[in-house]
Design a protein around this motif. Structure first.
Motif, PDB file in Angstrom:
ATOM      1  N   LEU A   1      45.318  51.022 -26.142  1.00 26.80           N
ATOM      2  CA  LEU A   1      44.446  50.180 -26.952  1.00 26.80           C
ATOM      3  C   LEU A   1      43.712  51.059 -27.947  1.00 26.80           C
ATOM      4  N   ALA A   2      43.539  50.562 -29.159  1.00 23.79           N
ATOM      5  CA  ALA A   2      42.730  51.271 -30.157  1.00 23.79           C
ATOM      6  C   ALA A   2      41.262  50.973 -29.887  1.00 23.79           C
ATOM      7  N   ALA A   3      40.399  51.913 -30.232  1.00 19.62           N
ATOM      8  CA  ALA A   3      38.961  51.746 -29.968  1.00 19.62           C
ATOM      9  C   ALA A   3      38.397  50.537 -30.702  1.00 19.62           C
ATOM     10  N   ASP A   4      38.924  50.250 -31.894  1.00 27.56           N
ATOM     11  CA  ASP A   4      38.423  49.100 -32.655  1.00 27.56           C
ATOM     12  C   ASP A   4      38.819  47.779 -32.024  1.00 27.56           C
ATOM     13  N   GLY A   5      39.887  47.760 -31.244  1.00 23.55           N
ATOM     14  CA  GLY A   5      40.355  46.528 -30.628  1.00 23.55           C
ATOM     15  C   GLY A   5      39.725  46.231 -29.277  1.00 23.55           C
ATOM     16  N   LEU A   6      38.861  47.113 -28.808  1.00 22.00           N
ATOM     17  CA  LEU A   6      38.256  46.917 -27.483  1.00 22.00           C
ATOM     18  C   LEU A   6      37.384  45.668 -27.399  1.00 22.00           C
ATOM     19  N   PRO A   7      36.485  45.397 -28.370  1.00 24.18           N
ATOM     20  CA  PRO A   7      35.679  44.174 -28.250  1.00 24.18           C
ATOM     21  C   PRO A   7      36.520  42.898 -28.215  1.00 24.18           C
ATOM     22  N   GLN A   8      37.589  42.847 -29.006  1.00 27.51           N
ATOM     23  CA  GLN A   8      38.439  41.656 -28.999  1.00 27.51           C
ATOM     24  C   GLN A   8      39.183  41.532 -27.675  1.00 27.51           C
ATOM     25  N   ALA A   9      39.583  42.644 -27.076  1.00 26.14           N
ATOM     26  CA  ALA A   9      40.296  42.599 -25.802  1.00 26.14           C
ATOM     27  C   ALA A   9      39.382  42.186 -24.652  1.00 26.14           C
ATOM     28  N   MET A  10      38.080  42.332 -24.815  1.00 29.50           N
ATOM     29  CA  MET A  10      37.137  42.012 -23.743  1.00 29.50           C
ATOM     30  C   MET A  10      36.565  40.605 -23.855  1.00 29.50           C
ATOM     31  N   VAL A  11      37.023  39.807 -24.797  1.00 28.09           N
ATOM     32  CA  VAL A  11      36.550  38.434 -24.932  1.00 28.09           C
ATOM     33  C   VAL A  11      36.907  37.660 -23.666  1.00 28.09           C
ATOM     34  N   GLY A  12      35.944  36.991 -23.087  1.00 26.81           N
ATOM     35  CA  GLY A  12      36.157  36.225 -21.867  1.00 26.81           C
ATOM     36  C   GLY A  12      35.856  37.008 -20.596  1.00 26.81           C
ATOM     37  N   HIS A  13      35.591  38.280 -20.698  1.00 24.12           N
ATOM     38  CA  HIS A  13      35.247  39.113 -19.543  1.00 24.12           C
ATOM     39  C   HIS A  13      33.744  39.393 -19.548  1.00 24.12           C
ATOM     40  N   SER A  14      33.186  39.575 -18.375  1.00 28.02           N
ATOM     41  CA  SER A  14      31.757  39.903 -18.276  1.00 28.02           C
ATOM     42  C   SER A  14      31.521  41.311 -17.757  1.00 28.02           C
ATOM     43  N   VAL A  15      32.555  41.930 -17.164  1.00 33.86           N
ATOM     44  CA  VAL A  15      32.434  43.266 -16.584  1.00 33.86           C
ATOM     45  C   VAL A  15      33.549  44.145 -17.146  1.00 33.86           C
ATOM     46  N   LEU A  16      33.199  45.394 -17.478  1.00 28.49           N
ATOM     47  CA  LEU A  16      34.194  46.375 -17.892  1.00 28.49           C
ATOM     48  C   LEU A  16      34.002  47.620 -17.042  1.00 28.49           C
ATOM     49  N   HIS A  17      35.044  47.986 -16.313  1.00 29.86           N
ATOM     50  CA  HIS A  17      35.029  49.205 -15.515  1.00 29.86           C
ATOM     51  C   HIS A  17      35.577  50.331 -16.385  1.00 29.86           C
ATOM     52  N   VAL A  18      34.877  51.458 -16.414  1.00 30.54           N
ATOM     53  CA  VAL A  18      35.269  52.580 -17.260  1.00 30.54           C
ATOM     54  C   VAL A  18      35.536  53.789 -16.374  1.00 30.54           C
ATOM     55  N   LEU A  19      36.733  54.367 -16.532  1.00 33.21           N
ATOM     56  CA  LEU A  19      37.107  55.597 -15.839  1.00 33.21           C
ATOM     57  C   LEU A  19      37.245  56.673 -16.907  1.00 33.21           C
ATOM     58  N   ILE A  20      36.371  57.682 -16.838  1.00 36.37           N
ATOM     59  CA  ILE A  20      36.340  58.726 -17.856  1.00 36.37           C
ATOM     60  C   ILE A  20      36.204  60.068 -17.149  1.00 36.37           C
ATOM     61  N   ASP A  21      36.712  61.111 -17.794  1.00 33.66           N
ATOM     62  CA  ASP A  21      36.644  62.453 -17.223  1.00 33.66           C
ATOM     63  C   ASP A  21      35.182  62.879 -17.091  1.00 33.66           C
ATOM     64  N   ARG A  22      34.877  63.576 -16.011  1.00 39.47           N
ATOM     65  CA  ARG A  22      33.496  63.967 -15.750  1.00 39.47           C
ATOM     66  C   ARG A  22      32.971  64.983 -16.751  1.00 39.47           C
ATOM     67  N   THR A  23      33.857  65.691 -17.446  1.00 34.42           N
ATOM     68  CA  THR A  23      33.401  66.678 -18.428  1.00 34.42           C
ATOM     69  C   THR A  23      33.265  66.084 -19.822  1.00 34.42           C
ATOM     70  N   ALA A  24      33.574  64.809 -19.981  1.00 35.07           N
ATOM     71  CA  ALA A  24      33.476  64.172 -21.293  1.00 35.07           C
ATOM     72  C   ALA A  24      32.007  64.047 -21.695  1.00 35.07           C
ATOM     73  N   PRO A  25      31.710  64.255 -22.968  1.00 32.80           N
ATOM     74  CA  PRO A  25      30.323  64.107 -23.425  1.00 32.80           C
ATOM     75  C   PRO A  25      29.835  62.668 -23.275  1.00 32.80           C
ATOM     76  N   ALA A  26      28.607  62.526 -22.861  1.00 36.63           N
ATOM     77  CA  ALA A  26      28.036  61.193 -22.659  1.00 36.63           C
ATOM     78  C   ALA A  26      27.931  60.421 -23.973  1.00 36.63           C
ATOM     79  N   LEU A  27      27.722  61.134 -25.078  1.00 35.96           N
ATOM     80  CA  LEU A  27      27.624  60.448 -26.369  1.00 35.96           C
ATOM     81  C   LEU A  27      28.929  59.754 -26.742  1.00 35.96           C
TER      82      LEU A  27
END
Length: 134
Positions: A81-107
């Motif tokens: 998925l492209a980053a710009d398409g994320l809001p459209q892909a989440m239409v109808g959902h109320s929860v998003l689970h995010v799995l990210i590397d622990r060394t990734a910057p929080a920003l």
């Protein structure tokens, strides 16, 4: 008329014990108690362990799950998925689970989830616990 005399002697003031001696005894007993029990409790040798992530089969993760790769690629429920398409892909959902590397910057994570159209989503970070042997 003669003044009336008391037949019994005047009662003396009751003896008041010194309470500071009791307080000192209690404090000394508490110190002794904490010294005795503190030496019995074993402290763990391990420090703080930072959470780690690893690849898992997508069907074992909660849905919908957004996996953020180290190179910045996004995968939503196994599909790229492209980053710009994320809001459209989440239409109808109320929860998003995010799995990210622990060394990734929080920003980077904040920029990703702070897009227009995602303000009503409940963002949950997915962590994976590994035992010492794995």
């Amino acid at each position: 008329m003669a003044p009336r005399r008391r037949p019994l002697p005047r009662p003396s003031d009751p003896i008041r014990p010194d309470v500071s001696l009791f307080i000192v005894n209690i404090v000394l007993l508490l110190i002794l108690f904490f010294l005795a029990t503190g030496s019995l409790v074993s402290t763990p040798d391990e420090g703080v362990r930072i959470s780690e992530t690893r690849d898992l089969p997508i069907d074992q993760l909660p849905k919908p799950v957004l996996i953020v790769e180290e190179d910045g690629r996004l995968t939503l429920d196994g599909e790229e998925l492209a980053a710009d398409g994320l809001p459209q892909a989440m239409v109808g959902h109320s929860v998003l689970h995010v799995l990210i590397d622990r060394t990734a910057p929080a920003l980077d994570l904040l920029k990703l989830v702070n897009r227009p159209g995602m303000e009503n989503l409940d963002i949950r970070l997915v962590t994976i616990h590994r035992s010492k042997g794995t």
